[in-house]
Design a protein around this motif. Sequence first.
Motif, PDB file in Angstrom:
ATOM      1  N   SER A 167       0.837  -1.206   0.000  1.00  8.32           N
ATOM      2  CA  SER A 167       0.000   0.000   0.000  1.00  8.32           C
ATOM      3  C   SER A 167       0.864   1.245   0.000  1.00  8.32           C
ATOM      4  O   SER A 167       0.607   2.200  -0.728  1.00  8.32           O
ATOM      5  N   ASP A 202      -5.956  -0.605  -4.699  1.00 12.77           N
ATOM      6  CA  ASP A 202      -5.346  -1.250  -3.534  1.00 12.77           C
ATOM      7  C   ASP A 202      -6.329  -2.266  -2.957  1.00 12.77           C
ATOM      8  O   ASP A 202      -7.272  -1.892  -2.277  1.00 12.77           O
ATOM      9  N   GLU A 203      -6.110  -3.509  -3.245  1.00 15.23           N
ATOM     10  CA  GLU A 203      -7.004  -4.585  -2.801  1.00 15.23           C
ATOM     11  C   GLU A 203      -8.473  -4.250  -3.050  1.00 15.23           C
ATOM     12  O   GLU A 203      -9.283  -4.262  -2.131  1.00 15.23           O
TER      13      GLU A 203
HETATM   14 MG   LIG Z   1      -2.245  -2.605   2.171  1.00 16.27          MG
END
Ligand SMILES: [Mg+2]
Lengths: 329, 293
Positions: free
Chosen positions: B77, B203-204
């Motif tokens: 991240s 991000d995810e």
């Molecule tokens: Mg992360």
Amino acid sequence: MDTQPQTSAAGTPAVEVGAAERGSRSRMDLGGRSRPGERTILAVLALCGALSIFTTVGIIVVLIGEASAFFRHVPLRDFLTGTEWTPQAGLERGSFGVLPLLNGTLLVTAIALLVAVPLGLGAAMYLSEYAPERVRKLLKPSLEVLAGVPTIVLGVFALNIVTPALRGVLGAAGIEVDFFNALSAGLVMGVMIIPTVASLSEDAMSAVPRGLRESGYGLGATKRQVAVRVVLPAALSGVVAAIILGLGRAIGETMIVAVAAGNLPTITFDPTNQVQTMTAYIVQTVGGEAPRGTVKYQSIFAIGSLLFAITFLLNVAAQRFVRRFREVY
Amino acid sequence: MDRARTAAAPAEAPAAHRTGVAVEHAEQRPPSDGEAVFAVRDLTVSYGSNPAIVDVTMEIRRGEITALIGPSGCGKSTFIRCFNRMNDLIPTARVRGEITYHGVDLYGKGVDPVEVRRRVGMVFQKPNPFPKSIADNITFGPKVTGMKFDPDEIVERSLKRAALWDEVRNKLDDSAYSLSGGQQQRLCIARAIAVDPDVILMDEPCSALDPIATGRIEDLMRELQERYTIIIVTHNMQQAARVSDRTAFFTAEVESEENDHRFGRLVEYDLTENIFKNPQDSRTEDYVTGRFG
Ligand SMILES: [Mg+2]
Ligand SMILES: Nc1ncnc2c1ncn2[C@@H]1O[C@H](COP(=O)(O)OP(=O)(O)OP(=O)(O)O)[C@@H](O)[C@H]1O
């Protein structure tokens, strides 16, 4: 105080028994243990709760009792719609229309909000979005100190400093300002409720999830756009609740208006005029000669009831807004 | 939740690559010979005095989907947030090294992070629509960036590209919170698309979604690839294998024996096919086959 020894006295043997007789004592023995400490604390706390409820109920009962005595002499309709307030003339010749007092209250309150909403929101936005952590930690408590200034001090400040200043400045511009006037009281009252508005709004803004701010930035918003278009709308119900609570404080505020706004019940929208608010009337009457049982005496309670109803409704409204803003995320 | 995924995903991964599901997809598209959108050189990001990710050097190519994988806490991240200067918002974060964006130093003097973010959009792990209507969510970006636009048209186009139009066309004025999690996430993608970015960072994006919603977003990513360069962080090996062209594998290394601080490093960066079928580094192999500790 004495609950602690009791707890451990009750607790210790139980543990020892458990340790000594593990195995012999049934695992399923989940029967009740006597815990007198628990019961004592429960009783004390319940008493505290009950006391505050009884007090409130008692006050309301007295308020309504005296108010209904008043309304036996003056019809509710005349009270709510009458445009003249002359209780000193007595029951026969006086008139008991609350509108002049309501007008005074609303005029001063409106001025206060005009001051407190922009300044309070500005302060809240600065604290929550712009101020570095260190500044915020310092400023927020000091802002709240402002809420602790006794209002009588603020009232004297209004009368002795703000009023002369207004009379000087506006007088030079050809606008005549009464010695007692709604403007001075309203301005200072606005300052008084800034902490309420700012602090609660700041709480609401800080509670906006970081993810929302980041989404805003991620779409190319500037800091100002994030503050105004993301944070403020997301915190809106909390902000509205803060304003309503500030409004409630302004309507109920007594000392500033009693000292600086005057004692002349009039219907006016000119802030430079002398007015009388509902609260100021109550102070004046309580401080003067109003023998128990007279209409004038009872009128205090009628007005008190009206004030209570207004602030109660405002608090309910504020709570609903707060609840809504908790639900959002 | 994350942990459960980390544990579960690698266990499924070997099956995925042995059956060739993943690889087939990757083989259909020749790796783009497109120019580098981003070139990262010796990038180190620290929070205060703790480095979170160290000495990363890699290139992100135009028109590709690049997956970033690795164990929790290895700085994925942190890394992806460098591409749109999102780390600027964290006061303690410090970035050293260099990232160029189409040859321009992203962290150079005179680069306005706001302008960067207009070109490099982002979709977050948690669907986070604004508490506004669906339509207002879409037009937020165009409004703040001062684009000239026709609201109806941009709402329709963005929602269509995000494969959400058919589900919401009749309730554009409803609150975005009335949508399901998967729909909210597609709304967030639509919102990012509305400003017509060059790159989309994710991000995810699927970690809060069920497999069906995840599948829809994966399909969507492949469609979006036609227009946008995409970088995605994922804990789901299969997802990386299914959707990405290139995969970068990061680990978290212990900095020293005395303190427990870990920082991330890039271990291997290659075509996704190679990473899953034929990794060069044993740590990569352990991770993608689920043997990672
Ligand atoms: Mg992360
Ligand atoms: N705002 C922050 N302040 C300080 N340290 C941070 C911050 N954000 C992340 N870190 C630290 O940086 C390291 C990398 O975090 P990061 O969130 O980038 O990992 P990640 O690979 O995305 O993990 P995950 O897979 O769990 O999302 C971690 O050790 C974390 O504690």
